[in-house]
Design an enzyme around this catalytic site. Structure first.
Site, PDB file in Angstrom:
ATOM      1  N   ASP A 191     -13.694  44.078  37.840  1.00 49.95           N
ATOM      2  CA  ASP A 191     -14.330  44.530  39.070  1.00 49.95           C
ATOM      3  C   ASP A 191     -14.898  43.342  39.848  1.00 49.95           C
ATOM      4  O   ASP A 191     -15.427  42.404  39.253  1.00 49.95           O
ATOM      5  CB  ASP A 191     -15.467  45.499  38.690  1.00 49.95           C
ATOM      6  N   GLU A 251      -9.600  42.815  40.589  1.00 51.59           N
ATOM      7  CA  GLU A 251      -9.816  43.442  41.889  1.00 51.59           C
ATOM      8  C   GLU A 251     -10.171  42.362  42.907  1.00 51.59           C
ATOM      9  O   GLU A 251     -11.284  41.845  42.923  1.00 51.59           O
ATOM     10  CB  GLU A 251     -10.949  44.475  41.828  1.00 51.59           C
TER      11      GLU A 251
END
Ligand code: AAO
Length: 584
Positions: free
Chosen positions: A203, A229
């Site tokens: 993330d 990400e």
């Protein structure tokens, strides 16, 4: 491992191999689903009853560590500690889920929130969901000197230093350059790996320098699949390509462009969809129509992002995504929402409600078109697009040379036309109109003639797909029997020496032989070890290809060994039985 890759001319069959290769950042073959905010017992059940049987290769779960209290979904992105106790469930439930998903052949991908810790202001609480006391920049594992200083806010995406050293939305930015922080994060990740987690979504990777992530990676055990990400729609200082050395990367342009074409563009434009649109190379890309952020206007949302709310249009776009050979696709599985902050149905911590699909939970991954395209992708893996056709507007069709054919009709009228499909003659199940099980089709069928031509009737705003793993009769036979019975095929695999927990399987191009997915292969019996045998009922008059395969029983991605040499080819007789032998 190399055998598997060589034999099929593609890498899908080598699930275990793909996982091992991923260190160098190769995107996986197959399709994974994000069961957003599903609880661990529900994920485990879904792996066993749906994801494994349908051929999904992986499941991304919400962050498993302790987070702030609150009902909003995004509380999961505010870490309090690395205890495996969250709205998803307890540590014991997490372990049980991972084991059961692995046994079902579905890899679990954990979402790693490692860029930052919780922001005090969000919850007004100083106790995490598992009871850990905390305050801003003060946690059991961190003190104020474990964060970037001086404290600053991300305000300028043109400035890489600002993006990677300041707080994202007020979330305290960990000093991921420090060896203590790197080791603390690696300890958490290695705990997950030791439980059996096979992959990680990183993330907010964009907000950590590639060097810092590399430092964490170097402290990690095993060879997990890693995808980062990084939102890169262009025009910023931090780019996706800076992360290619670390793993696969989310391709947000894909999501933006597929939505744009299906909503306001023309499908004929998709003929070249891929790198020539400015996307990263296919082997690096994790792709999706929508993800948990952009479906609700967070993180690179936009007017044209497709979601379950688009109904049939959403189905069409996913059929295209799964039929089209670019990237490693994620299927999004959502709960219904109108408030973009709202957490999942029954969202109080640990209340253990089960998912009710097609109600509060959308379960897009179970929509027939989406779920049956998972097998289509497996069967067609490694083949190029051929026989492209479009009507100059919003009706398209294309083949995956020799293996499958897709028609998408994004118009208000029916599409009734004969196509050159590139497929062998046979009667195929239109797997977007019904399911193909044990040689029978619950939906409509499409007949491919000896020249490879077939007529499709595709209603407005629907799609059709056929593939060589779902053939009702024929499939290479020039005069397919329109009403085949089933015959018994006696399989033998010689020299099948295995270790404890590993067995020998039959794997092949038919659905009943696992459609080249090791997790779905058919186990043989070692009655005369090391010779393994088994009788499998298959449709008559059907051409097939198969091999012997070794794999672990409870973890199909492990211990994978393919029979060397070419596939064994066989056409089943019109009745009775036939024997066929392979080996190692
Ligand atoms: C919550 C509250 C906040 C509060 C905060 C702290 O909502 O009001 O300040 O707590 O108390 C999720 C939620 C957040 C939530 C957070 C923590 O989405 O709302 O904050 O949990 O609870 C950036 C990052 C990207 C990130 C995305 C949301 O780069 O990494 O923001 N995604 C991940 C997760 C996400 C999670 C977090 C990270 C945090 O997937 O669920 O947040 O762990 C530009 C940049 C992007 C940037 C966006 C949004 O995008 O390029 O990098 O994403 O802005 O700030 C056009 C442009 C495009 C631009 C976009 C903006 O499309 O082309 O470049 O506009 O929408």
């Amino acid at each position: 491992m190399s055998n598997a890759v060589n034999k099929r001319g593609g890498v899908l069959s080598a699930l275990g191999c793909a996982l091992a290769l991923s260190v160098s950042g190769t995107a996986e073959a197959g399709v994974y689903v994000h069961l957003f905010e599903w609880k661990w017992p529900d994920v485990a059940r879904e792996c066993e009853t749906f994801l494994g049987p349908k051929g999904y290769t992986g499941v991304q779960v919400s962050p498993p560590n302790e987070h702030i209290t609150g009902t909003q979904w995004w509380t999961r992105y505010q870490p309090v500690s690395y205890r495996l106790d969250s709205r998803g469930g307890t540590r014991a439930q997490f372990i049980d889920m991972v084991q059961r998903c692995n046994a079902a052949g579905v890899a679990v991908y954990a979402d790693l929130v490692i860029n930052h810790t919780a922001s005090y202001g969000a919850s007004g609480s100083s106790t995490g969901v598992a009871g850990t006391k905390w305050s801003t920049r003060s946690h059991p594992m961190y003190g104020s000197n474990d964060y970037h200083t001086p404290i600053c806010s991300i305000s300028n995406y043109q400035d890489a230093y600002n993006v990677q050293n300041c707080d994202l939305s007020g979330l305290p930015d960990l000093n991921t350059g420090s060896s203590y922080v790197q080791q603390t994060l690696a300890n958490y990740i290695n705990d997950l790996t030791s439980i059996g987690v096979k992959g990680f979504r990183v993330d907010a990777a964009k907000h950590m320098s590639p060097g810092d992530i590399s430092g964490i990676r170097n402290r990690m055990t095993g060879s997990p699949f890693i995808f980062l990400e990084v939102i890169d729609l262009g025009g910023e200082a931090v780019t996706a390509s800076q992360y290619f050395g670390l793993g696969s990367v989310t391709e947000f342009k894909y999501s933006a462009k597929i939505g744009e074409q299906f909503k306001i563009g023309q499908l004929k434009n998709l003929k070249t969809f891929g790198e020539s649109w400015g996307f990263m190379s296919s082997g690096k890309a994790v792709v999706f129509t929508d993800n948990h952020d952009n479906q609700r206007g967070h993180g690179a949302g936009g007017a044209n992002i497709l979601t379950y709310k688009d109904g049939s249009l959403y189905n069409l776009a996913n059929v295209f995504m799964l039929g089209w050979p670019y990237g490693y696709p994620q299927v999004m599985s959502s709960y219904s929402f109108s408030n973009t902050d709202a957490g999942p149905p029954g969202s109080s911590v640990h209340n253990g409600t089960s998912v009710n699909c097609f109600g509060e939970w959308q379960c897009e991954h179970r929509w027939r078109e989406i779920s049956n395209m998972v097998r289509f992708r497996a069967v067609t893996e490694g083949t190029a697009v051929s026989n492209w056709w479009d009507n100059g507007n919003n009706q398209i069709a294309f083949a995956r040379a020799g293996k499958g054919f897709v028609v998408v009709n994004r118009e208000g009228g029916a599409l009734n036309r004969s196509f050159a499909t590139s497929l062998p003659a046979g009667t195929y199940c239109n797997v977007l109109s019904g399911d193909f099980n044990n040689g029978t089709c619950t939906g409509s069928t499409v007949t491919v003639d000896g020249s490879g031509n077939a007529t499709f009737n595709v209603a407005a705003m629907t799609s059709a797909a056929i593939h060589v793993g779902a053939v009702v009769s024929g499939g290479g036979n020039p005069n397919p029997n329109p009403n085949p019975g089933s015959v018994t095929v006696n399989f033998t695999c010689n020299n099948g020496q295995t270790y404890m927990g590993q067995s020998v399987y039959v794997i092949g191009n038919l659905g009943a032989l696992g459609a080249w997915a090791p997790a779905s292969a058919v186990k043989l019996n070692p009655a005369s070890y090391p010779t393994w045998t088994g009788a499998i009922s298959l449709p008559a008059n059907t051409a097939l290809e198969w091999k012997c395969l070794k794999r672990e029983e409870s973890n199909p991605a492990n211990g994978v060994q393919w029979q060397p040499g070419d596939n064994i080819k066989l056409t089943t007789p019109s009745s009775g039985s036939v024997s066929t032998t392979g080996g190692f």
